[in-house]
Design a protein around this motif. Structure first.
Motif, short mmCIF file in Angstrom:
data_model
loop_
_atom_site.label_atom_id
_atom_site.label_comp_id
_atom_site.label_asym_id
_atom_site.label_seq_id
_atom_site.Cartn_x
_atom_site.Cartn_y
_atom_site.Cartn_z
N TYR A 1 0.42 -17.49 28.54
CA TYR A 1 1.67 -17.68 27.80
C TYR A 1 2.14 -16.32 27.31
CZ TYR A 1 0.28 -22.59 27.79
OH TYR A 1 -0.09 -23.86 28.15
N CYS A 2 3.44 -16.20 27.04
CA CYS A 2 3.99 -14.94 26.55
C CYS A 2 4.79 -15.15 25.28
CB CYS A 2 4.83 -14.26 27.63
SG CYS A 2 6.40 -15.07 27.99
N PHE A 3 4.88 -14.06 24.51
CA PHE A 3 5.62 -14.06 23.24
C PHE A 3 6.31 -12.71 23.09
CE2 PHE A 3 5.29 -12.58 18.77
CZ PHE A 3 6.30 -13.36 18.22
N ALA A 4 7.55 -12.71 22.64
CA ALA A 4 8.32 -11.47 22.47
C ALA A 4 8.31 -11.05 21.00
CB ALA A 4 9.76 -11.67 22.95
N PRO A 5 7.48 -10.04 20.63
CA PRO A 5 7.44 -9.59 19.24
C PRO A 5 8.68 -8.75 18.90
CG PRO A 5 6.05 -8.20 20.58
CD PRO A 5 6.57 -9.27 21.49
N THR A 6 8.90 -8.56 17.62
CA THR A 6 10.03 -7.75 17.17
C THR A 6 9.90 -6.32 17.67
OG1 THR A 6 10.17 -9.12 15.19
CG2 THR A 6 11.35 -7.02 15.15
N VAL B 1 -6.76 -6.20 26.81
CA VAL B 1 -7.03 -5.56 28.09
C VAL B 1 -5.74 -4.90 28.56
CG1 VAL B 1 -8.86 -7.16 28.70
CG2 VAL B 1 -6.51 -7.66 29.39
N THR B 2 -5.87 -4.01 29.53
CA THR B 2 -4.71 -3.31 30.07
C THR B 2 -4.47 -3.76 31.50
OG1 THR B 2 -5.17 -1.37 28.70
CG2 THR B 2 -3.74 -1.05 30.61
N ILE B 3 -3.26 -4.19 31.77
CA ILE B 3 -2.86 -4.51 33.14
C ILE B 3 -1.56 -3.78 33.44
CG2 ILE B 3 -4.00 -6.77 33.08
CD1 ILE B 3 -1.25 -8.03 32.84
N TRP C 1 -5.72 -10.74 25.70
CA TRP C 1 -4.28 -10.54 25.70
C TRP C 1 -3.95 -9.15 26.21
CZ3 TRP C 1 -1.18 -7.17 22.61
CH2 TRP C 1 -1.90 -6.38 21.71
N CYS C 2 -2.68 -8.97 26.56
CA CYS C 2 -2.21 -7.65 26.98
C CYS C 2 -0.75 -7.51 26.52
CB CYS C 2 -2.33 -7.47 28.49
SG CYS C 2 -1.28 -8.60 29.44
N LEU C 3 -0.27 -6.28 26.53
CA LEU C 3 1.12 -5.98 26.19
C LEU C 3 1.77 -5.39 27.43
CD1 LEU C 3 3.19 -5.91 23.82
CD2 LEU C 3 2.53 -3.52 23.49
N THR C 4 2.71 -6.11 28.02
CA THR C 4 3.35 -5.70 29.26
C THR C 4 4.86 -5.91 29.13
OG1 THR C 4 1.39 -6.34 30.53
CG2 THR C 4 3.43 -6.03 31.75
N PHE D 1 -0.98 -13.88 26.52
CA PHE D 1 -2.25 -14.39 26.01
C PHE D 1 -2.72 -15.52 26.90
CE2 PHE D 1 -4.37 -17.51 23.10
CZ PHE D 1 -5.50 -16.76 22.80
N ARG D 2 -4.02 -15.46 27.25
CA ARG D 2 -4.58 -16.54 28.06
C ARG D 2 -5.40 -17.47 27.18
NH1 ARG D 2 -8.03 -16.30 33.78
NH2 ARG D 2 -8.18 -18.58 34.03
N THR D 3 -5.09 -18.73 27.22
CA THR D 3 -5.80 -19.72 26.42
C THR D 3 -7.03 -20.22 27.17
OG1 THR D 3 -4.61 -21.61 27.33
CG2 THR D 3 -3.59 -20.47 25.48
#
Length: 321
Positions: free
Chosen positions: A120-125, A142-144, A158-161, A167-169
């Motif tokens: 799943y993904c989420f867009a932070p401020t 982790v880094t992808i 989780w990763c930031l891309t 985030f993987r549940t």
């Protein structure tokens, strides 16, 4: 004679000056109060509720005394100029009493969007230097390179891309079933053009950029008994021509470096622990960092030799309460 009398008066004033105490309680305080007493029975003289208000009404050499209520102070604060400075004999002081300054906010359940599978993904401020917390601790990051590598994410990683938190549940669970929070505030404490400042016995966590940023033109800054953990970029950053001392403190779980120096700044580290669990102990760009009498150099061997050994009384993890 008049000049010498005036100079003597200034010297005596600076030597004997004593700032006021401003009391802050984020549970029972009220920002309409004066903050001159820690007692709630004193009415308008009782504690105020925010550090921001305390800094706004403070004068040179004052002390801001926080109550450790067990509830984090959720603010981003700035110390700037003469009213937030002190004298050599009477520094401007924030006494944390073990309180926590926290930059996080819960991820809204409806903020998650399904990508594929259990991801799943989420867009932070703020789109860079983020942190994702799971049950009050930073989740494993982790880094992808791009979304084509999402299958390498393991459950609870989780990763930031592309500015998105992915985030993987665990199987058959949605992200709303977890206690997840992200870095919603930019920097915990920013210092700008201040001198003779002490910040004592305070935990700073969960901010998007730095826990504490000694930004520019700050002199005689002492950070003692600080725990700065789980921030997106660094636990402490010192820049410009600033001079800061880090004493008996603990930095760890930060995203890029535990301690960061840039510009012509100088940072002295004494009897402190910089955990290299998530990022290098130090990063410096032209700055000078000295750890227990040894200057950090760019040579890998020297950097290795300068790793701090944990104190016997230091917790194994900076997130241990």
């Amino acid at each position: 004679m008049r000049f010498f009398a005036f100079a003597l008066t200034l010297i005596l004033f600076n030597t004997t000056a004593r700032g006021a105490d401003i009391f802050v309680d984020n549970v029972r305080g009220d920002d309409r109060n004066r903050g001159s007493s820690a007692e709630f029975s004193t009415g308008e003289n009782g504690p105020i509720s925010s550090i921001t208000k305390a800094l706004r009404i403070a004068h040179k050499g004052d002390r801001i005394i926080l109550s450790n209520t067990g509830v984090p102070y959720r603010e981003s604060i700035t110390l700037q100029g003469g009213n937030n400075s002190g004298w050599a004999t009477t520094p401007f002081t924030i006494v944390g009493n073990g309180a926590i300054l926290d930059g996080r906010a819960p991820v809204p359940v409806d903020g998650w969007k399904h990508v594929r599978g259990d991801v799943y993904c989420f867009a932070p401020t703020y789109k860079t230097y983020q942190q994702l917390y799971l049950d009050e601790r930073p989740a494993k990051r982790v880094t992808i390179e791009d979304t084509s590598q999402l299958d390498t994410l393991q459950p609870l990683e989780w990763c930031l891309t592309d500015g998105m938190i992915l985030f993987r549940t665990e199987k058959d669970r949605g992200p709303g079933s977890y206690r997840l929070s992200f870095s919603a505030r930019r920097t915990g404490i920013t210092l700008y053009e201040v001198r003779n400042v002490k910040i004592l016995d305070l935990t700073v966590q969960g901010f998007q950029l730095d826990g504490i940023n000694v930004h520019s033109n700050c002199y005689d800054i002492e950070l003692a008994g600080i725990t700065s953990r789980g921030n997106g970029r660094s636990g402490v950053s010192v820049g410009g021509a600033s001079r800061a001392t880090l004493v008996r403190s603990l930095l760890g779980d930060n995203g890029v470096a535990q301690l960061r120096g840039e510009g012509f700044s100088k940072t002295l580290v004494v009897d402190s622990t910089l955990l290299e669990n998530t990022a290098p102990a130090t990063f410096r760009q032209d700055a000078k960092i000295t750890i227990d009498g040894q200057e950090v150099s760019d040579a890998p061997a020297a950097a290795q030799a300068l790793r701090l050994r944990p104190r016997p009384d230091a917790p194994a993890s900076p997130l241990r309460r």
